[in-house]
Enzyme design. Structure first.
Site, short mmCIF file in Angstrom:
data_model
loop_
_atom_site.label_atom_id
_atom_site.label_comp_id
_atom_site.label_asym_id
_atom_site.label_seq_id
_atom_site.Cartn_x
_atom_site.Cartn_y
_atom_site.Cartn_z
N SER A 65 31.01 -0.92 51.54
CA SER A 65 32.00 -1.65 50.76
C SER A 65 32.57 -2.79 51.59
CB SER A 65 33.13 -0.71 50.34
OG SER A 65 34.21 -1.43 49.78
N TYR A 69 39.81 5.84 51.26
CA TYR A 69 38.57 5.21 50.82
C TYR A 69 38.05 4.24 51.88
CZ TYR A 69 35.44 2.26 48.02
OH TYR A 69 34.37 1.55 47.55
#
Length: 678
Positions: free
Chosen positions: A555, A568
């Site tokens: 990500s 996350y």
């Protein structure tokens, strides 16, 4: 509008081809003769419709038919130069085509055109080939069928065989068909229904005779120690052997594999006569063109350890290659096509089953089905007499036939990821599903692993049949389930080449709101899950010795610090560093490890649909439906990032164009300056 005669032929062909007792996949051919108005002269002409080269009876449609002018086709007998030059007649058939001609005429076309019958079927039923390959097949033909079926000694398919059968039919007015020595059956009839009935009568009569007269143990007594292992044990052993086997069998060119532990295979390998029969090889041309002239046979008992089995398989593979090279050298003549590789296509493992190999999953599966046909043929022949296939020289003449080589050269160019097997986690939706779709479109076989089995199987079905994709259930935090998904890949497709760590979830919470359970969940799914998947896959990749790719869908957040996503982003940073660590460790095995850093992939995303989207939208003060547009406007390119954009990056990393790239992270975020890699 399709000619009614052709429609009737297609219907008959589909019925015959739908039942495996009648013929094997893509085996045999059917024909019909009828009339049509010539659009040039307006006169009625006689045509021959016949299944074209490479088609399959069970799925035959009108484009799969070759259409010939019967008068011109039969006139070729006037220019036939003799059996030594009969291959020239295949090219001559092009001058007999009607209109655009339809499919390419097959080598069996003369049999259909020259035989004086309105309808002709040529099939490869196991029961018929059992009679055709029995040592006393001619006597058996008379005993079983009387004067209704005539024995035809082995002759290679072609123009001369068509002439021979035409003469035999004329000389035997009571006959409805013939047994072709070493090959199959041919039947005929004045109507399509009569022809079909005659084909089925020959097959059913042969089947009934074998059942009634066969010896009780055609493959001999049970061989101590060679019986089938328990199902779980044999599949575990198969999964353990698969990577080594695929690496060995891909020595000359990469292969996809197929595994079966069908009862017929296990019984064959448990009997005393299986080494002798396996060494004799297959007989029907359709069989050995797909299985090679004989299989490789592991000569160890079922309880042999994986380590001992691998050591022996390596020795046997070396010996097989030397033996096949010698076979080629003994039989090749000036002008023979070059050797097509010396690796076997079938390997038999006592107590476990059979692996078969090919350029794609369908080819590998069909090769296994053909060897299963061969086992049935050997059982029938041995039960009545003894199995006696055509000789080596005849097998070579067909395997390295110039016409067969020309057919191979006409095959379409392989797609970029052909022969590659991919495992994608979290692939039932969103980015993972887009990746699976793209990889399959580029020729890969794909295993869709997801927490939801039903969704995984639905996604696989959407992509294609089981020759293209399968769905498996996998909780990536569970070591056993991860291993089971890797085992499923190697049993379904023979091995593994490409792994995409995509499974994930996201909890949008601030530091103070994040619980220990939140932290553990994020890290278990993505950090631990990726580790477990990569470790299980790396074992296969190393054993195969074929290189491979491991790709992490990380990500933008792995390098960019944003609010309210500590768990996350931290676990994404963990994944990003796993890429670097594994690239450094696995490079010596030819395994590339790379990552992709997407951002703002809202559309179709399971993460965003699960609540992450609403929370991120709240953080940014926009409506959830506008979140994708919001993300797009903050990028340099002002473009929304879609799952397909991430899939494109995965594909590029897997191609030969980036064969020298490892340890790389590719941003797929439409340009987020704060996430530029440094």
């Amino acid at each position: 509008m399709t000619n009614p005669t052709a429609l009737e032929l297609i219907s008959r062909s589909n019925r015959l081809g739908a039942d495996p007792k009648n013929t094997n996949y893509a085996g045999g051919n059917t024909s019909a003769k009828g009339t049509e108005i010539d659009p040039v002269t307006g006169e009625e002409i006689q045509l021959l419709w016949v299944k074209g080269s490479g088609g399959d009876l069970g799925t035959l449609t009108e484009p799969g038919l070759a259409v010939l002018r019967l008068d011109r086709m039969r006139a070729l007998t006037n220019v036939y130069p003799g059996v030594d030059r009969e291959d020239e007649m295949v090219a001559a058939l092009d001058y007999t085509l009607h209109g655009k001609g339809g499919a390419a005429p097959s080598i069996d076309t003369p049999m259909h055109g020259l035989v004086d019958a309105a309808h002709v079927d040529h099939l490869h039923p196991d029961a018929g080939i059992a009679i055709a390959t029995a040592a006393d097949g001619e006597a058996l033909t008379g005993a079983i069928f009387g004067d209704r079926v005539v024995w035809v000694p082995w002759r290679r398919p072609g123009f001369q065989l068509g002439l021979d059968i035409a003469v035999i039919k004329d000389a035997n007015p009571h006959a409805i068909g013939c047994i072709l020595g070493g090959h199959g059956i041919t039947a005929w009839g004045d109507t399509s229904a009569a022809c079909e009935a005659n084909s089925l009568w020959i097959i059913d009569t042969a089947t009934a005779y074998i059942a009634e007269h066969s010896s009780p143990e055609p493959f001999g007594a049970e061989l101590t120690g060679f019986g089938a292992l328990a199902e779980a044990d044999r599949r575990a052993k198969a999964a353990a052997l698969a990577p080594t086997l695929r690496g060995l069998f891909s020595t000359d060119s990469a292969k996809v594999g197929h595994f079966t532990d069908a009862p017929e295979v296990l019984d064959f390998l448990s009997r005393t006569e299986h080494p002798r029969l396996a060494a004799l090889g297959t007989s029907c041309p359709d069989h050995f063109l797909r299985t090679k002239v004989k299989p490789m046979l592991l000569d160890l008992p079922a309880e042999a350890s994986v380590e001992d089995s691998i050591a022996r398989l390596q020795e046997l593979h070396e010996a097989y290659r030397a033996d096949y090279q010698a076979y080629y050298d003994r039989n090749a003549v000036e002008g023979s096509p070059a050797i097509r590789g010396a690796d076997p296509l079938i390997v038999l493992i006592p107590g476990v089953g059979m692996f078969s190999y090919g350029a794609n999953k369908q080819t590998a599966r069909v090769a296994g089905e053909f060897y299963l046909n061969a086992i049935n043929v050997m059982r029938g022949a041995e039960g009545l007499s003894s199995y006696e296939p055509i000789n080596e020289a005849e097998k070579f003449a067909i395997e390295y036939w110039a016409l067969e080589e020309a057919k191979l050269q006409r095959m379409p160019r392989a797609k970029p990821l052909a022969t590659r097997v991919a495992l994608v986690t979290g692939a039932a939706s969103g980015i993972g599903k887009a990746i699976a779709i793209r990889l399959a479109a580029e020729g890969a076989c794909v295993v869709i692993a997801d927490l939801d089995l039903a969704k995984a199987q639905a996604a696989a079905a959407e992509i294609g049949g089981e020759d293209v994709a399968i769905g498996v259930q996998a909780n990536v935090t569970d070591e056993a389930q991860v291993q089971a998904s890797v085992d499923a890949a190697v049993l379904a497709f023979g091995g593994l080449d490409l792994v995409v760590n995509n499974a994930g979830l996201s909890l949008s919470k601030s530091l103070l709101e994040t619980t220990v359970a939140d932290w553990d969940l994020q890290h278990n799914v993505m950090a631990k899950g990726s580790f477990l998947v990569s470790r299980a896959a790396a074992k296969v990749l190393i054993e195969q010795k074929l290189g491979g790719d491991i790709i992490y869908i990380s990500s933008k957040n792995s390098v960019f610090a944003g609010p309210n996503n500590i768990a996350y982003s931290a676990t994404k940073a963990d994944q990003a560093h796993q890429v670097r660590l594994l690239a450094a460790e696995l490079g010596e095995y030819g395994v590339k490890v790379n990552g992709i850093n997407p951002d703002g992939v809202v559309r179709g995303s399971g993460i965003f649909a699960g609540g992450w989207g609403a929370k991120r939208a709240a953080v940014y003060g926009v409506a959830e439906d506008d979140l994708g547009k919001y993300y797009a406007q903050r990028t340099l390119l002002k473009r929304e990032v879609l799952p397909e954009n991430v899939a494109n990056a995965v594909f590029v990393l897997c191609t030969s164009d980036l064969s020298h790239t490892t340890g790389l992270h590719i941003p797929v975020d439409a340009g987020v300056a704060a996430a530029f890699l440094r």
